[in-house]
Design a protein around this motif. Structure first.
Motif, PDB file in Angstrom:
ATOM      1  N   ARG A 186       0.725  -1.148  -0.038  1.00  0.00           N
ATOM      2  CA  ARG A 186       0.034  -0.155   0.062  1.00  0.00           C
ATOM      3  C   ARG A 186       1.022   1.362   0.079  1.00  0.00           C
ATOM      4  O   ARG A 186       0.721   2.068  -0.615  1.00  0.00           O
ATOM      5  CB  ARG A 186      -1.028  -0.119   1.130  1.00  0.00           C
ATOM      6  CG  ARG A 186      -1.858   1.370   1.361  1.00  0.00           C
ATOM      7  CD  ARG A 186      -2.868   1.047   2.384  1.00  0.00           C
ATOM      8  NE  ARG A 186      -3.459  -0.443   2.572  1.00  0.00           N
ATOM      9  CZ  ARG A 186      -4.647  -0.475   2.004  1.00  0.00           C
ATOM     10  NH1 ARG A 186      -5.123   0.480   1.112  1.00  0.00           N
ATOM     11  NH2 ARG A 186      -5.097  -1.763   2.009  1.00  0.00           N
ATOM     12  N   ARG A 187       2.039   1.335   0.885  1.00  0.00           N
ATOM     13  CA  ARG A 187       2.552   2.364   0.878  1.00  0.00           C
ATOM     14  C   ARG A 187       3.604   2.896  -0.306  1.00  0.00           C
ATOM     15  O   ARG A 187       3.601   3.966  -0.604  1.00  0.00           O
ATOM     16  CB  ARG A 187       3.834   2.126   1.812  1.00  0.00           C
ATOM     17  CG  ARG A 187       4.695   3.508   2.137  1.00  0.00           C
ATOM     18  CD  ARG A 187       5.950   3.071   3.215  1.00  0.00           C
ATOM     19  NE  ARG A 187       6.533   4.281   3.195  1.00  0.00           N
ATOM     20  CZ  ARG A 187       7.780   3.939   4.037  1.00  0.00           C
ATOM     21  NH1 ARG A 187       8.204   3.043   4.704  1.00  0.00           N
ATOM     22  NH2 ARG A 187       8.634   5.345   4.340  1.00  0.00           N
ATOM     23  N   LEU A 225      -2.398   9.381  -4.518  1.00  0.00           N
ATOM     24  CA  LEU A 225      -1.773   8.653  -3.399  1.00  0.00           C
ATOM     25  C   LEU A 225      -0.509   9.436  -2.806  1.00  0.00           C
ATOM     26  O   LEU A 225       0.202   9.864  -3.660  1.00  0.00           O
ATOM     27  CB  LEU A 225      -1.380   7.413  -4.011  1.00  0.00           C
ATOM     28  CG  LEU A 225      -2.357   6.371  -4.624  1.00  0.00           C
ATOM     29  CD1 LEU A 225      -2.136   5.200  -5.181  1.00  0.00           C
ATOM     30  CD2 LEU A 225      -3.722   6.253  -3.607  1.00  0.00           C
ATOM     31  N   SER A 226      -0.260   9.242  -1.620  1.00  0.00           N
ATOM     32  CA  SER A 226       1.090   9.500  -0.787  1.00  0.00           C
ATOM     33  C   SER A 226       1.867   8.649  -1.033  1.00  0.00           C
ATOM     34  O   SER A 226       1.928   7.677  -0.390  1.00  0.00           O
ATOM     35  CB  SER A 226       0.663   9.865   0.474  1.00  0.00           C
ATOM     36  OG  SER A 226       1.770  10.309   1.235  1.00  0.00           O
ATOM     37  N   VAL A 227       2.936   8.592  -1.925  1.00  0.00           N
ATOM     38  CA  VAL A 227       4.048   7.515  -2.336  1.00  0.00           C
ATOM     39  C   VAL A 227       5.442   8.389  -2.020  1.00  0.00           C
ATOM     40  O   VAL A 227       5.486   9.467  -2.584  1.00  0.00           O
ATOM     41  CB  VAL A 227       3.889   6.951  -3.909  1.00  0.00           C
ATOM     42  CG1 VAL A 227       5.091   6.176  -4.306  1.00  0.00           C
ATOM     43  CG2 VAL A 227       2.337   6.543  -3.950  1.00  0.00           C
ATOM     44  N   PRO A 228       6.207   7.675  -1.582  1.00  0.00           N
ATOM     45  CA  PRO A 228       7.608   8.246  -1.210  1.00  0.00           C
ATOM     46  C   PRO A 228       8.211   8.947  -2.493  1.00  0.00           C
ATOM     47  O   PRO A 228       8.166   8.178  -3.419  1.00  0.00           O
ATOM     48  CB  PRO A 228       8.297   7.014  -0.487  1.00  0.00           C
ATOM     49  CG  PRO A 228       7.433   5.907   0.085  1.00  0.00           C
ATOM     50  CD  PRO A 228       6.239   6.265  -0.996  1.00  0.00           C
ATOM     51  N   ALA A 229       8.756   9.940  -2.354  1.00  0.00           N
ATOM     52  CA  ALA A 229       9.300  10.616  -3.577  1.00  0.00           C
ATOM     53  C   ALA A 229      10.438   9.665  -4.309  1.00  0.00           C
ATOM     54  O   ALA A 229      10.617   9.678  -5.500  1.00  0.00           O
ATOM     55  CB  ALA A 229       9.743  12.002  -3.088  1.00  0.00           C
ATOM     56  N   LYS A 230      11.194   9.036  -3.328  1.00  0.00           N
ATOM     57  CA  LYS A 230      12.407   8.347  -3.859  1.00  0.00           C
ATOM     58  C   LYS A 230      11.943   7.091  -4.628  1.00  0.00           C
ATOM     59  O   LYS A 230      12.722   6.611  -5.477  1.00  0.00           O
ATOM     60  CB  LYS A 230      13.088   7.858  -2.709  1.00  0.00           C
ATOM     61  CG  LYS A 230      12.525   6.719  -1.862  1.00  0.00           C
ATOM     62  CD  LYS A 230      13.337   6.463  -0.459  1.00  0.00           C
ATOM     63  CE  LYS A 230      12.678   5.796   0.756  1.00  0.00           C
ATOM     64  NZ  LYS A 230      13.535   5.553   1.850  1.00  0.00           N
ATOM     65  N   ALA A 231      10.764   6.790  -4.454  1.00  0.00           N
ATOM     66  CA  ALA A 231      10.178   5.449  -5.275  1.00  0.00           C
ATOM     67  C   ALA A 231       9.659   6.078  -6.840  1.00  0.00           C
ATOM     68  O   ALA A 231       9.120   5.222  -7.574  1.00  0.00           O
ATOM     69  CB  ALA A 231       8.686   4.838  -4.592  1.00  0.00           C
TER      70      ALA A 231
END
Length: 301
Positions: A186-187, A225-231
């Protein structure tokens, strides 16, 4: 929930596949009613019986235990001790009346009169059997599971979907590892859509460019969605769940959901909003699954 992830670090490009199609988490192999892969089922049941009794089920067959009566006593701490009377039966095995006991922790549902449980019976000696009791879900796991389900309902509402479209929680109780893996998916935006629809994978999107039916869709709801920028593939990229109204070339229409990736702010301005018309490709094997038709999109640079 973050604590479940431990020391995992996302890699750049972890969700880059969404920017052509999407990727869904790994699918578990088929399992039987014990939660065991079919080719291992008998071995595990026989091993379980041997560990519990020191004996072996020589010829295990699947059967059922039908509950006909229960007697319940409750401890001071709330634990329930249940004495079950019921009928044990299986393929080629005469029905027999049996009594068994089981203890359930406070707050855990237990089988009641009229319920039918799966069982494994030794055809060679039917007095030897194993009943597949429901998993007793840990309170902490249940709290996490309920919170994740509530988040899924909220995501559906943000898309304009009815809460009833979110799949109910069924199946055996998950472990902390299962929940950690689910939260990790999900993250990084790799989880199923709020209505349970499976997003299109990168490989599937590439195939749909050739085999998919061309269509036009209207975005009726969108939830970034809130997804880590590094991804993400670049600082401007974003990922979103979308609710769609798809219109086929023959004029027929239907509603579905998808996950779209927007590589740039320009692309987001072009089509990243409710009401936008977008070109899509429809999976011929499952019309509910669609992806953006990248070749038909306007240039974004």
């Amino acid at each position: 929930m973050t604590a479940l992830i431990g020391g995992h670090r996302g890699r750049a490009g972890d969700v880059a596949q969404h920017f052509v199609g999407v990727r869904v988490g790994r699918r578990s192999p088929p399992v039987n009613h014990w939660g065991i892969a079919p080719n291992h089922g008998k071995i595990v049941i026989m091993s379980l019986w041997r560990n519990l009794t020191g004996q072996t089920l020589r010829d295990p067959v699947e059967g059922t235990f039908s509950v006909t009566d229960t007697t319940v006593t409750v401890d001071n701490d709330g634990a329930r001790h249940v004495r079950y009377s019921g009928v044990l039966s299986g393929d080629g095995i005469p029905a027999a009346a049996v009594q068994v006991s089981r203890t359930f922790r406070p707050g855990v549902d237990s089988p009641s009169e009229g319920d039918k449980l799966l069982a494994t019976i030794d055809r060679a000696r039917p007095s030897r059997y194993v009943i597949a009791w429901p998993a007793q879900e840990d309170r902490a796991i249940k709290a996490i599971r309920d919170k994740m389900h509530a988040e899924q309902v909220a995501a559906a509402v943000r898309l304009g979907l009815a809460p009833s479209m979110v799949p109910a929680q069924t199946g055996p109780a998950p472990s902390f590892r299962d929940l950690a893996n689910e939260e990790l998916e999900r993250r990084y935006g790799r989880h199923p859509l709020p209505d349970g629809n499976r997003p299109v994978t990168l490989a599937e999107a590439e195939q749909l460019r050739v085999t998919g039916q061309r269509a036009t869709a209207t975005i009726t709801g969108i939830d970034y969605l809130s997804v880590p920028a590094k991804a993400l593939p670049n600082p401007e990229a974003t990922l979103a769940n979308v609710a769609l109204r798809v219109r086929r070339p023959d004029g027929t229409e239907y509603a579905t959901t998808a996950r779209f990736g927007f590589r740039s702010a320009v692309r987001r301005t072009q089509i990243g909003f409710a009401g936008a018309q977008v070109p899509v490709r429809i999976d011929p094997n499952d019309p509910a699954r669609v992806c953006l038709d990248a070749a038909a999109l306007p240039p974004d640079s």
